[in-house]
Design a protein around this motif. Structure first.
Motif, mmCIF file in Angstrom:
data_model
loop_
_atom_site.group_PDB
_atom_site.id
_atom_site.type_symbol
_atom_site.label_atom_id
_atom_site.label_comp_id
_atom_site.label_asym_id
_atom_site.label_seq_id
_atom_site.Cartn_x
_atom_site.Cartn_y
_atom_site.Cartn_z
ATOM 1 N N ASP A 243 -6.182 14.990 -4.637
ATOM 2 C CA ASP A 243 -6.882 16.150 -4.087
ATOM 3 C C ASP A 243 -6.204 16.713 -2.851
ATOM 4 N N GLY A 244 -5.028 16.169 -2.500
ATOM 5 C CA GLY A 244 -4.310 16.646 -1.330
ATOM 6 C C GLY A 244 -4.687 15.938 -0.051
ATOM 7 N N SER A 245 -5.724 15.104 -0.070
ATOM 8 C CA SER A 245 -6.098 14.362 1.124
ATOM 9 C C SER A 245 -5.094 13.244 1.374
ATOM 10 N N THR A 246 -5.076 12.753 2.588
ATOM 11 C CA THR A 246 -4.124 11.714 2.942
ATOM 12 C C THR A 246 -4.644 10.345 2.525
ATOM 13 N N GLY A 247 -3.697 9.464 2.178
ATOM 14 C CA GLY A 247 -4.054 8.139 1.728
ATOM 15 C C GLY A 247 -4.290 7.182 2.879
ATOM 16 N N GLU A 248 -4.546 5.928 2.524
ATOM 17 C CA GLU A 248 -4.792 4.891 3.530
ATOM 18 C C GLU A 248 -3.577 4.762 4.451
ATOM 19 N N GLY A 327 5.683 0.258 -8.517
ATOM 20 C CA GLY A 327 4.347 0.162 -7.959
ATOM 21 C C GLY A 327 3.866 1.507 -7.486
ATOM 22 N N GLY A 328 2.566 1.687 -7.486
ATOM 23 C CA GLY A 328 2.012 2.948 -7.009
ATOM 24 C C GLY A 328 0.672 3.214 -7.629
ATOM 25 N N GLY A 329 0.198 4.439 -7.422
ATOM 26 C CA GLY A 329 -1.088 4.832 -7.947
ATOM 27 C C GLY A 329 -2.248 4.345 -7.110
ATOM 28 N N GLY A 330 -1.974 3.672 -6.011
ATOM 29 C CA GLY A 330 -3.052 3.159 -5.191
ATOM 30 C C GLY A 330 -3.582 4.187 -4.219
ATOM 31 N N ASP A 331 -4.548 3.779 -3.394
ATOM 32 C CA ASP A 331 -5.165 4.718 -2.480
ATOM 33 C C ASP A 331 -4.352 4.942 -1.213
ATOM 34 N N VAL A 332 -3.121 4.402 -1.166
ATOM 35 C CA VAL A 332 -2.191 4.764 -0.098
ATOM 36 C C VAL A 332 -1.522 6.101 -0.419
ATOM 37 N N GLY A 333 -1.296 6.388 -1.699
ATOM 38 C CA GLY A 333 -0.672 7.642 -2.094
ATOM 39 C C GLY A 333 0.828 7.585 -2.206
ATOM 40 N N HIS A 334 1.383 6.384 -2.379
ATOM 41 C CA HIS A 334 2.833 6.212 -2.534
ATOM 42 C C HIS A 334 3.156 5.691 -3.929
ATOM 43 N N ASP A 335 4.360 5.981 -4.412
ATOM 44 C CA ASP A 335 4.890 5.407 -5.645
ATOM 45 C C ASP A 335 6.310 4.936 -5.381
ATOM 46 N N VAL A 350 13.668 4.148 -5.165
ATOM 47 C CA VAL A 350 13.127 5.491 -4.970
ATOM 48 C C VAL A 350 11.648 5.374 -4.665
ATOM 49 N N ALA A 351 11.171 6.154 -3.706
ATOM 50 C CA ALA A 351 9.751 6.208 -3.394
ATOM 51 C C ALA A 351 9.330 7.648 -3.177
ATOM 52 N N SER A 352 8.091 7.943 -3.499
ATOM 53 C CA SER A 352 7.542 9.264 -3.218
ATOM 54 C C SER A 352 6.179 9.103 -2.569
ATOM 55 N N ASN A 353 5.753 10.152 -1.860
ATOM 56 C CA ASN A 353 4.477 10.070 -1.148
ATOM 57 C C ASN A 353 3.598 11.276 -1.444
ATOM 58 N N GLY A 354 3.616 11.713 -2.706
ATOM 59 C CA GLY A 354 2.808 12.846 -3.111
ATOM 60 C C GLY A 354 3.686 14.047 -3.405
ATOM 61 N N GLY A 355 3.107 15.209 -3.352
ATOM 62 C CA GLY A 355 3.844 16.415 -3.678
ATOM 63 C C GLY A 355 3.775 16.732 -5.152
ATOM 64 N N ASP A 356 4.484 17.776 -5.538
ATOM 65 C CA ASP A 356 4.412 18.254 -6.917
ATOM 66 C C ASP A 356 5.337 17.502 -7.859
ATOM 67 N N VAL A 357 6.284 16.712 -7.319
ATOM 68 C CA VAL A 357 7.230 15.955 -8.148
ATOM 69 C C VAL A 357 7.237 14.518 -7.662
ATOM 70 N N SER A 358 6.766 13.611 -8.502
ATOM 71 C CA SER A 358 6.753 12.196 -8.135
ATOM 72 C C SER A 358 8.125 11.582 -8.387
#
Length: 567
Positions: A243-248, A327-335, A350-358
């Motif tokens: 939803d665009g909110s920030t993770g833990e 790993g990812g998909g958790g409520d931190v918002g990282h993959d 490789v890691a991502s923290n949201g955005g339109d391209v994981s």
């Protein structure tokens, strides 16, 4: 494709910390292995002599993906030497720290093998002999079975970022019914790695966290825990949820046994790449133990096999064998994803923290072209800006003859939401027959869950009723793929009124992710000539177009066109 969620109620949202599976079947067990193939290809291509390196060593074409919405960091090494280090988007430095989710399991497996090297353990030890207070059928599972997800345990000991003491974790795991007798089948389990961390703490002369830091992570400056101490060191990536909110943010006070051992570590991508090289070359555990970690144990089909903490792929499909963890998909918002290719000792992290391209979407999009020696493809460019007068003329609700509806809004860009199972099926069509079969299987499993026909379902209904009042029934509301997992929506009749939820289940019907209080699934739209299409830089979303004429909305997909009339 993004799922929009407005101010959800996260009733201890249970998201898996990592996603791994032999084939795209159901729930969150769908995304890793196909992505690993392209990750391996990307790694090989990024270390080729044909590329012109940027100052960071990374292909300059990757910057276009940052412009398209990739936010994260990449580190690539060969023979232990740095090939590429770069940060993109919000994570604007390669040294940014990310929560690595279930990649933590690779470190916990290494901790077990460190104790094997010292003579304190053997992998055939029964966990019940090592943890005398553990009760229940899992006592008979061996350490190897726990490390390779064949213990019969399913699910997690507790919800992410909810307090869980050591004794409570042991009691919760001991009370879990096994999905099968130890050693007879395979199902991914966070609880198994919680038990392994408890074994490390029981057998070593320190806590699990102390052992991890002093024996397994020593020398990797950024490495530590996302929550609690010893903490990861360095600038932290801010995660962004659906939803665009920030993770833990990493300020959860604990106790941390819901995540310790299975999903709690954090570090930079250069350190993750360096640690992976050290692990498989005898710098973390003995050479013999490193070989055992890399050795396939459980055949998962399609050239994949489970190893302790990793998934191994043979050379049948992709040219050379490799191992990977994600790993990812958790409520931190990282993959996060890391791949080890033994030839030339290559690593990509490789890691991502949201955005339109994981991270996985980036790999899927650029890997095939790199395999062919072609330039890295540009992201799918968004269409022109939607004229405000055009947007204003088409905003509104449109109803299908079958009862569902579409809601078109222009609050922050043009968006279409699907309300009802029939509307979702048209706007989010499965990509092929196998995907359609997986959707049907998943929907049946969610229906059984919400009818209370399974132990997990009865537990879930009890939790829902505790928070929302009596649940009088569930109306199917469609299934989509988001963040690499199948999510089946349903509208619940509760004491507080109608409640939209979605569930992602694993192959044994356990809840791997849930969102209560969700908004209907939606797509952002961009112009495409006289019609609109999903805003989808990586080209991984639904293959549909949307057009409007004289109060009629038309969705055109693989199976043809479906119309809805404006209310």
């Amino acid at each position: 494709m993004r799922v929009t969620v407005s101010q959800p109620t996260r009733r201890g949202t249970r998201r898996s910390h990592g996603v791994r599976a032999p084939a795209p079947t159901v729930a969150s067990m769908t995304r890793l292995l196909p992505v690993l193939a392209t990750a391996a290809v990307l790694l090989a291509a990024c270390t080729s002599d044909a590329e012109t390196p940027a100052s960071s060593g990374c292909d300059p074409a990757l910057a276009a993906w940052a412009d398209a919405g990739f936010s994260g960091a990449i580190a690539i090494t060969a023979g232990g030497e740095t090939v590429c280090e770069e940060g993109y988007g919000d994570a604007n430095t390669a040294l940014t720290v990310f929560a690595i989710g279930s990649v933590t399991k690779a470190f916990t497996a290494a901790a077990i093998y460190d104790l094997v090297d010292s003579g304190a353990l053997v992998t055939s030890d029964r966990v019940g002999d090592l943890l005398p207070e553990l009760r229940g059928p899992v006592r008979d599972a061996t350490l190897m079975q726990l490390m390779t997800h064949t213990s019969g345990l399913n699910g997690s000991a507790g919800a992410d970022h909810q307090p869980l003491w050591r004794a409570d974790a042991i009691a919760a795991i001991g009370a879990m019914p096994l999905a099968f007798a130890p050693g007879t089948d395979h199902v991914y389990s966070n609880a198994a790695y919680t038990l392994l961390a408890l074994v490390v703490e029981e057998v070593s002369d320190s806590t699990y966290r102390e052992h991890a830091m002093t024996r397994i992570l020593d020398g990797f400056a950024s490495a530590g825990f996302w929550d609690g101490a010893p903490a990861a060191v360095g600038p932290r990536a801010v995660g962004h949820l659906d939803d665009g909110s920030t993770g833990e943010a990493g300020d959860f006070a604990g106790p941390h046994w819901a995540l310790d051992g299975n999903g709690g570590l954090a570090m930079s991508m250069p350190d993750l790449a360096a640690w992976t090289h050290a692990l498989f070359t005898g710098g973390v555990v003995s050479v013999e133990s490193a070989a055992a970690i890399a050795d396939p144990v459980v055949d998962l089909g399609d050239g994949a096999a489970e190893t302790p903490g990793w998934v191994a792929r043979d050379a049948s499909a992709y040219g050379e064998p490799f191992l990977a963890a994600a790993g990812g998909g958790g409520d931190v918002g990282h993959d996060t994803m890391v791949v080890w290719i033994p030839s030339e000792e290559r690593v990509v992290a490789v890691a991502s923290n949201g955005g339109d391209v994981s991270a996985e979407e980036l790999m899927a999009a650029v890997g095939p072209a790199l395999a062919a020696g072609d330039p890295i493809p540009a992201p799918d460019a968004p269409g022109g800006t939607v004229d405000p007068d055009v947007a204003a003329a088409i905003v509104g609700d449109y109803r299908l003859d079958t009862g569902g509806a579409y809601r078109v809004s222009d609050d922050d860009g043009l968006r279409i939401a699907a309300l009802g199972a029939d509307a979702v099926e048209v706007l989010f069509p499965p990509r092929d027959a196998a995907a359609a079969d997986a959707v049907r299987t998943h929907e049946r499993a969610v229906a059984d869950l919400l009818a209370g026909e399974t132990p997990a379902g009865r537990e879930e209904l009890a939790a829902l009723e505790d928070e929302f009042g009596p649940v009088g029934g569930a109306e199917p509301a469609g299934t989509i793929v988001a963040d690499g997992e199948l999510r089946t929506y349903a509208t619940l009749a509760t004491g507080d009124g109608p409640l939209l939820v979605w569930y992602a289940l694993d192959d044994e019907g356990a809840v791997s992710a849930v969102e209560a209080g969700a908004q209907p699934p939606a797509l952002d739209l961009v112009t495409d000539g006289d019609a609109f299409r999903p805003a989808d830089p990586a080209g991984t979303g639904p293959d549909v177009t949307v057009s409007f004429a004289a109060g009629v909305l038309t969705v055109t997909g693989p199976d043809g066109a479906v119309t809805a009339q404006r209310d």
